[in-house]
Each structure stands twice: as C-alpha cells, then as structure tokens.
Design an enzyme around this catalytic site. Sequence first.
Site, mmCIF file in Angstrom:
data_model
loop_
_atom_site.group_PDB
_atom_site.id
_atom_site.type_symbol
_atom_site.label_atom_id
_atom_site.label_comp_id
_atom_site.label_asym_id
_atom_site.label_seq_id
_atom_site.Cartn_x
_atom_site.Cartn_y
_atom_site.Cartn_z
ATOM 1 N N HIS A 68 12.173 -8.257 -20.147
ATOM 2 C CA HIS A 68 12.414 -7.858 -18.759
ATOM 3 C C HIS A 68 11.496 -6.701 -18.377
ATOM 4 O O HIS A 68 11.161 -6.510 -17.207
ATOM 5 C CB HIS A 68 13.881 -7.464 -18.547
ATOM 6 C CG HIS A 68 14.273 -6.183 -19.206
ATOM 7 N ND1 HIS A 68 14.443 -6.078 -20.573
ATOM 8 C CD2 HIS A 68 14.523 -4.943 -18.703
ATOM 9 C CE1 HIS A 68 14.778 -4.832 -20.869
ATOM 10 N NE2 HIS A 68 14.832 -4.128 -19.759
ATOM 11 N N LYS A 73 9.095 -3.060 -27.462
ATOM 12 C CA LYS A 73 8.910 -1.921 -28.377
ATOM 13 C C LYS A 73 9.943 -1.963 -29.485
ATOM 14 O O LYS A 73 11.097 -2.284 -29.245
ATOM 15 C CB LYS A 73 9.069 -0.607 -27.585
ATOM 16 C CG LYS A 73 8.846 0.646 -28.400
ATOM 17 C CD LYS A 73 7.379 0.934 -28.530
ATOM 18 C CE LYS A 73 7.111 2.138 -29.420
ATOM 19 N NZ LYS A 73 7.254 1.821 -30.854
ATOM 20 N N LYS A 97 18.937 0.385 -26.020
ATOM 21 C CA LYS A 97 18.602 1.790 -26.218
ATOM 22 C C LYS A 97 17.575 2.246 -25.178
ATOM 23 O O LYS A 97 17.727 3.306 -24.559
ATOM 24 C CB LYS A 97 18.033 1.951 -27.632
ATOM 25 C CG LYS A 97 18.028 3.353 -28.182
ATOM 26 C CD LYS A 97 17.446 3.367 -29.585
ATOM 27 C CE LYS A 97 18.217 2.479 -30.543
ATOM 28 N NZ LYS A 97 17.713 2.585 -31.922
ATOM 29 N N ASP A 102 16.197 5.204 -20.068
ATOM 30 C CA ASP A 102 15.211 4.953 -19.005
ATOM 31 C C ASP A 102 13.779 4.932 -19.530
ATOM 32 O O ASP A 102 12.864 5.503 -18.915
ATOM 33 C CB ASP A 102 15.346 5.999 -17.891
ATOM 34 C CG ASP A 102 16.607 5.789 -17.062
ATOM 35 O OD1 ASP A 102 16.958 4.613 -16.821
ATOM 36 O OD2 ASP A 102 17.248 6.781 -16.675
ATOM 37 N N LYS A 109 11.534 -5.800 -32.733
ATOM 38 C CA LYS A 109 11.680 -5.259 -34.093
ATOM 39 C C LYS A 109 10.912 -6.147 -35.042
ATOM 40 O O LYS A 109 10.752 -7.356 -34.803
ATOM 41 C CB LYS A 109 13.154 -5.227 -34.525
ATOM 42 C CG LYS A 109 13.437 -4.179 -35.588
ATOM 43 C CD LYS A 109 13.439 -2.778 -35.003
ATOM 44 C CE LYS A 109 13.823 -1.733 -36.032
ATOM 45 N NZ LYS A 109 13.936 -0.396 -35.430
ATOM 46 N N SER A 366 8.221 8.024 -28.694
ATOM 47 C CA SER A 366 7.225 6.961 -28.800
ATOM 48 C C SER A 366 6.684 6.588 -27.418
ATOM 49 O O SER A 366 5.486 6.295 -27.259
ATOM 50 C CB SER A 366 7.834 5.725 -29.468
ATOM 51 O OG SER A 366 7.967 5.919 -30.855
#
Length: 475
Positions: A68, A73, A97, A102, A109, A366
């Site tokens: 989406h 990540k 998460k 935000d 993963k 990150s």
Amino acid sequence: MTTNQEDLNFNRIVSNQFDRAAKYLKVEAPLLSQIKACNNVYYFQFPVRFSDNHYELFEGWRAEHSQHNKPVKGGTRFSELVNQDEIMALAALMTYKCAIVDVPFGGSKGGVRFNPKKYTTDQVEKITRRYTAELIRKGYIGPGENVPGPDVGTGEREMAWMADTYDTFKPGGIDNLACVTGKPVSQGGIAGRREATGRGVQYGIREAFQYEEDLRPFGLTPGLQDKTIVFQGFGNVGYYAAKFLSEEDGCKIIAIGEWDCVVSSPAGLNIEDLNQWRKDTGSIKNFPNGQTVLEPDSVWDIECDILIPAALENQITMRNCGRIKAKVLAEAANGPTTPGAEDNLHSRGVMIIPDIFLNAGGVTVSYFEWGKNLSHMRFGRLQKHLEEIRSQTLVRSLERLVGKELPYGDKKFLMKGPEEIDLVNSGLEETMVSAYRAIRDVHNLKAPNESMRVAAFIIAIQKVALTYEQRGIFP
C-alpha cells in the site's frame, strides 16, 4: 484452550491479533482480507561455494506483506529457526508497525536459514552476497522497491555487503546506497541506527510512565527513577535499552536472562561492566558483580516493576505466564507473548506495552537513513553552524543584559549546534511519544477492556485501510 493445545504458529497468532482489533472498525470485509493477507513470498534455494571448494545449499525467503506504500521495508534474519511462517508474520508486523509510527513503508521481511556463528566471516560474506544476488535477480531489493535492514543474526557488516553487492549489479545508480538501511555511518548509514530499537524502547516506556491515572491501578507511580526492570535477552536491543534506562532514567536493572543463565543483583547491574564481561568471556555467566543461576527460565520468576522480553517470539506462553510477577510487560522483541498468555496477564492486571509500537525505533531511524541516502546530505550539515552562531549571539546578549556569565556547562549546551545524532534522537523521541499518545487515546475511547495491543492494531489497520480507500487498488 489448554496449555498443551496452544497454537504457537507465529503467522496465525498475528492474524488472530488482527482479527481481534478489526471487529472494532467499520472497514469492509474484503478490504480487511486484503490488508491482512501477505501479498507475496519469494522462497528460493541457492548454492554457495566456499574457499575449500565445497558447496552448501541454503534456503532463503523474502516476503512482501503489503505494498500500500512503497518501498516495502523489513529486516534480514540469519538463524537456524527461520521459516516461511515466521517471515510472513514478521512482514505483517512491519506493515502495522510502520503505520503506527507514520513511516511511509509497506511491510517486508527476509531471512536465510543458517547459524552465522558456525561459519567464518568470509563464509558469512559469501552467503550474504549470494542471497542479495538472488533478491536483485527477482526485484526484491531496491531503493524504491524493497529496502532490507538488519535483524537477528545480521548487523552493519552484512548491510554493507548487501549494499555493495547491489551497487555492483546496478552500477551508476545515484540512489544505490538507499537499497538497505542499518549500514555503517562511513558507508551511508546514520548516527544512532545501531541503538535505535533500544532507544525507542526507552522512549516508549518513559512516555508510558508519565500518566499517573494509568499507572495507579498497577500500583505504580509516575517516572522511572528506581523502577526495577528484568530483561530476557541481552542482544543489541536488550543491551541498549538496559543501558539507556539505567544510565539516563535511573532504573535498576535487577536481572538479565540469556540463553545459558540468568544474572541478577537486587541493587542493580552495571550494564557496561556486564557487557564488557560478556565480550571478554563470551557469556554473561559468572559475572562477578551479580548472582548467576544456570536455569534461563528462572528469569520469569523474578519480581519486578517492568519485564522486558528482548529476544525472540513466543517466549511468554501459557506454560510460563503464571510465573510472571511484573506489573508491566514491555515487549522489545517481535511477538514475544502468545494470545493466551496475553489474556492471562491482562486479566491479572498486568499492563502490556505492545511490540508493534515499542520496538518501532529501528524502522523509524531506518526511515531517516533512507531519506538521508536519497537526499545525499548528512542531517544537520546545512544548519548546524548557523544555529551555533545564533545561539552564541543570544547567550552573549543575555549575559550583557543580566551583567554576569552563565555557568560554563549551561553555556556550552546552549551554544552547541545539533549533530546528526541529536536530530535523529529528537525525531525518534517525537515519533514514539506521538504514537504512544495516539494508542492511549484509542485504547481509552474504543477498547478500554482490551490490552493496548488491540488499540495499536486498530490504528494500524485504520491507516492502511485509509490509504487503500484513497488510492484505490489497481488494476
């Protein structure tokens, strides 16, 4: 469900947690199904030839739970316990998460099933680069597609190898460094990433301990000074969280459990001394300034204010949750508590700070690193000196106005411009504080009888659903 029948499949656990929160939302069932589903999983086997000319075959995965938002990540795990259900569950948690804090990423993963401690540095490098080459071949890595990061069994070293491998296959790509995060600072990383998850745990717990009305039912007072804490796990996350909570917030770390023992001290452990002992001996066992118990499970029996599981999933189950004597369970690991154990603890009056909020510090920083790589500019470089000049002028004007010099320590602090680490920590703290307050509000308004995990999932699902509703699903 009896203890023996408890379902420990991590992927089903995360799906059940999703369903528990979804019932509080007015989102159409088909859209909920799309949000919950793992969009795709790439499973592959790859051979690696080592220097003695023998081959080994390895299994690898990369899951993309939700696109989406792009890129997706998530970390890269090297462990003998890696399996497809675990990878899919962790990818889903990354989606939720990121939504909670935000960060505009979808969840992903990856992992390779092997124990890096059984291999030499050269062999781990070959495995890492070979794994990365497979991801490149199928388009499962790239600054705008899929951005891996470190996880269990990986760190800055492996991320540097992955980035270099990607750059070799994609020469001349101006944004190539943004293909992974968690790199060494000298290789495009960002100050504060190594300790980011532990730092986020500190900020999240600190914010939770600001609200007297929330803490009173658990027999706790606001603030962290002298609060007793027990850790299960002393890896990267556990070490930094323990260090910051003890050195900066005045907590007493009275016990730390590892795979081979538990070390405790009622007066509080010195975390730096314990870490040095581990470096020197290879274990926290027999630390001279604490008591060692050789049964790792004894960590659950220690009475404390805050228990922090900082190891792997499914550590607190129906088998051992009755032994826990903590007032707050703060989940620094991914999925450490099974649903049955959570219900038991919640019914007994234990406050639970959920993993999909509390360990989001890593992906938050990150995100900062990814943005830094895309901008090709170190944070603070443009404004640091200007802010120092302005601060110096303000301090001198203040001193002339009052007719005396400010104390040296205060003066030095006021005149110092922000370094990259200052900006990173400031952004991380703002993120964790804002996210906790949002979860707290939803918990109080929508699901006051549930644990805070339900409120966190409500926020995550709502945000992902809104993205789909606004952008549509194409084709």
